[in-house]
Scaffold this active site. Structure first.
Site, mmCIF file in Angstrom:
data_model
loop_
_atom_site.group_PDB
_atom_site.id
_atom_site.type_symbol
_atom_site.label_atom_id
_atom_site.label_comp_id
_atom_site.label_asym_id
_atom_site.label_seq_id
_atom_site.Cartn_x
_atom_site.Cartn_y
_atom_site.Cartn_z
ATOM 1 N N SER A 1 29.286 46.232 40.899
ATOM 2 C CA SER A 1 28.270 45.247 41.305
ATOM 3 C C SER A 1 26.965 45.540 40.580
ATOM 4 C CB SER A 1 28.038 45.352 42.810
ATOM 5 O OG SER A 1 26.908 44.605 43.182
ATOM 6 N N TYR B 1 27.010 50.121 50.525
ATOM 7 C CA TYR B 1 27.580 49.285 49.456
ATOM 8 C C TYR B 1 27.120 49.774 48.078
ATOM 9 C CZ TYR B 1 28.966 45.094 46.875
ATOM 10 O OH TYR B 1 29.534 44.225 45.962
HETATM 11 N N1 LIG Z 1 30.453 37.982 45.812
HETATM 12 C C1 LIG Z 1 29.495 38.642 45.179
HETATM 13 O O1 LIG Z 1 28.345 38.189 45.075
HETATM 14 C C2 LIG Z 1 29.789 39.972 44.536
HETATM 15 C C3 LIG Z 1 28.779 40.545 43.750
HETATM 16 C C4 LIG Z 1 29.019 41.769 43.145
HETATM 17 C C5 LIG Z 1 30.239 42.390 43.314
HETATM 18 N N2 LIG Z 1 31.199 41.814 44.089
HETATM 19 C C6 LIG Z 1 32.465 42.529 44.242
HETATM 20 O O2 LIG Z 1 33.520 41.672 43.875
HETATM 21 C C7 LIG Z 1 34.697 42.035 44.592
HETATM 22 C C8 LIG Z 1 35.294 40.796 45.228
HETATM 23 O O3 LIG Z 1 34.355 40.304 46.163
HETATM 24 P P1 LIG Z 1 34.377 38.811 46.729
HETATM 25 O O4 LIG Z 1 32.969 38.381 46.816
HETATM 26 O O5 LIG Z 1 35.360 37.996 46.014
HETATM 27 O O6 LIG Z 1 34.852 39.122 48.231
HETATM 28 P P2 LIG Z 1 35.884 38.412 49.219
HETATM 29 O O7 LIG Z 1 35.986 36.953 48.957
HETATM 30 O O8 LIG Z 1 35.507 38.866 50.574
HETATM 31 O O9 LIG Z 1 37.279 39.089 48.801
HETATM 32 C C9 LIG Z 1 37.517 40.448 49.050
HETATM 33 C C10 LIG Z 1 38.977 40.718 48.745
HETATM 34 O O10 LIG Z 1 39.214 42.119 48.933
HETATM 35 C C11 LIG Z 1 40.384 42.270 49.717
HETATM 36 N N3 LIG Z 1 40.312 43.478 50.528
HETATM 37 C C12 LIG Z 1 39.252 43.933 51.249
HETATM 38 N N4 LIG Z 1 39.578 45.066 51.882
HETATM 39 C C13 LIG Z 1 40.872 45.335 51.563
HETATM 40 C C14 LIG Z 1 41.786 46.357 51.913
HETATM 41 N N5 LIG Z 1 41.441 47.359 52.749
HETATM 42 N N6 LIG Z 1 43.036 46.313 51.394
HETATM 43 C C15 LIG Z 1 43.414 45.317 50.574
HETATM 44 N N7 LIG Z 1 42.588 44.311 50.193
HETATM 45 C C16 LIG Z 1 41.341 44.318 50.693
HETATM 46 C C17 LIG Z 1 40.441 41.027 50.598
HETATM 47 O O11 LIG Z 1 41.784 40.815 50.956
HETATM 48 P P3 LIG Z 1 42.236 40.369 52.460
HETATM 49 O O12 LIG Z 1 41.132 39.558 53.027
HETATM 50 O O13 LIG Z 1 43.518 39.624 52.222
HETATM 51 O O14 LIG Z 1 42.426 41.629 53.153
HETATM 52 C C18 LIG Z 1 39.935 39.959 49.644
HETATM 53 O O15 LIG Z 1 40.993 39.452 48.875
HETATM 54 C C19 LIG Z 1 34.279 43.102 45.595
HETATM 55 O O16 LIG Z 1 34.583 44.375 45.091
HETATM 56 C C20 LIG Z 1 32.774 42.918 45.676
HETATM 57 O O17 LIG Z 1 32.108 44.093 46.045
HETATM 58 C C21 LIG Z 1 31.004 40.623 44.703
#
Ligand SMILES: NC(=O)c1ccc[n+]([C@@H]2O[C@H](COP(=O)([O-])OP(=O)(O)OC[C@H]3O[C@@H](n4cnc5c(N)ncnc54)[C@H](OP(=O)(O)O)[C@@H]3O)[C@@H](O)[C@H]2O)c1
Length: 238
Positions: free
Chosen positions: A128, A141
């Protein structure tokens, strides 16, 4: 046919990435915990296979390993975010959950799955832009993502002799279920589809770091150049 395994593909950035690579004709292994949401992702696609398991469960991570095909790319994207709302009543449980989900689970995956990587393959860590700068309430985080980026950079050196490349992705704000919970302004937000395109373009170019949107991450890097005492004064007023 090239094969990519993506964790956290049931939602947000991972789902968009899975759909993107499916459209490019890759075989996609989409991982998550929620089998129903994974099935929805697969139902609209050509070659998406689903793997439902909890990444924080070492045994489940190892079990998945027995049936894996050879991988061209492995994307550690799954993650979660919790804020530390009261530093004086430090929420150690949330801290542990976030470090476990965003960092320790990646070590389980590396141990179990690296052996399935083809020579010339690429391991990708979705970190991130929060790791670039200490932000308020981001003790858990931010620490997890700073450590994840360090892990990725260190591995990039050690895996070179094994013919493997490493990329670290540092997104700004992406509209996903993760950020929908945020109660503060999120400037320069992009959609998960835009994020997937930025990531795939960067990976195709073999970039070590993929930072987007560029205006946002440039601002973060600029602020990170300030002496910490100056940034601290600014951040306290935020
Ligand atoms: N959105 C942003 O602005 C942003 C910015 C910077 C970085 N990121 C990073 O990008 C990545 C994806 O984020 P997102 O925004 O797309 O989030 P999201 O829509 O909440 O998706 C998170 C994913 O991680 C999976 N997950 C979480 N805990 C898990 C576990 N214990 N075992 C297996 N799967 C797990 C969830 O699967 P289930 O729900 O099926 O369990 C879901 O598919 C993350 O690492 C986040 O930190 C996001």
């Amino acid at each position: 046919m090239r094969t990519v395994m993506i964790t956290g593909a049931s939602s947000g950035i991972g789902k968009a990435l899975a759909q993107h690579y499916d459209q490019l004709g890759w075989q996609v292994l989409a991982c998550g915990r929620d089998q129903n949401r994974l099935m929805e992702v697969a139902s609209s696609a050509q070659t998406i296979q689903t793997l439902a398991f909890d990444l924080t469960d070492k045994k489940q991570v190892e079990q998945i390993s027995s049936d894996l095909p050879a991988l061209d790319m492995l994307v550690f994207n799954a993650g979660d975010c919790r804020y530390i709302d009261n530093a004086m009543d430090f929420d150690a449980e949330s801290f542990e959950t976030i470090i476990q989900t965003n960092l320790i689970s990646v070590a389980y995956g590396l141990k179990a799955w690296l052996k399935h990587m083809k020579k010339g393959g690429r391991v990708v860590f979705v970190s991130s832009s929060a790791e670039l700068l200490a932000l308020p309430r981001a003790e858990a985080y931010g620490a997890s993502k700073a450590a994840l980026s360090y892990l990725g950079e260190s591995l990039s050196i050690d895996l070179a002799q094994h013919g493997l490349e490493v990329s670290i992705v540092r997104p700004g704000f992406v509209s996903t279920p993760l950020t929908a919970k945020n109660d503060f302004p999120m400037p320069m937000q992009v959609t998960s589809q835009q994020a997937a395109i930025c990531i795939a373009k960067g990976l195709a170019k073999g970039k070590h770091h993929i930072d987007f949107p560029s205006s946002f991450t440039f601002l973060m890097k600029l602020l990170a150049c300030l002496p910490f005492s100056v940034w601290r004064r600014l951040a306290i007023r935020m």
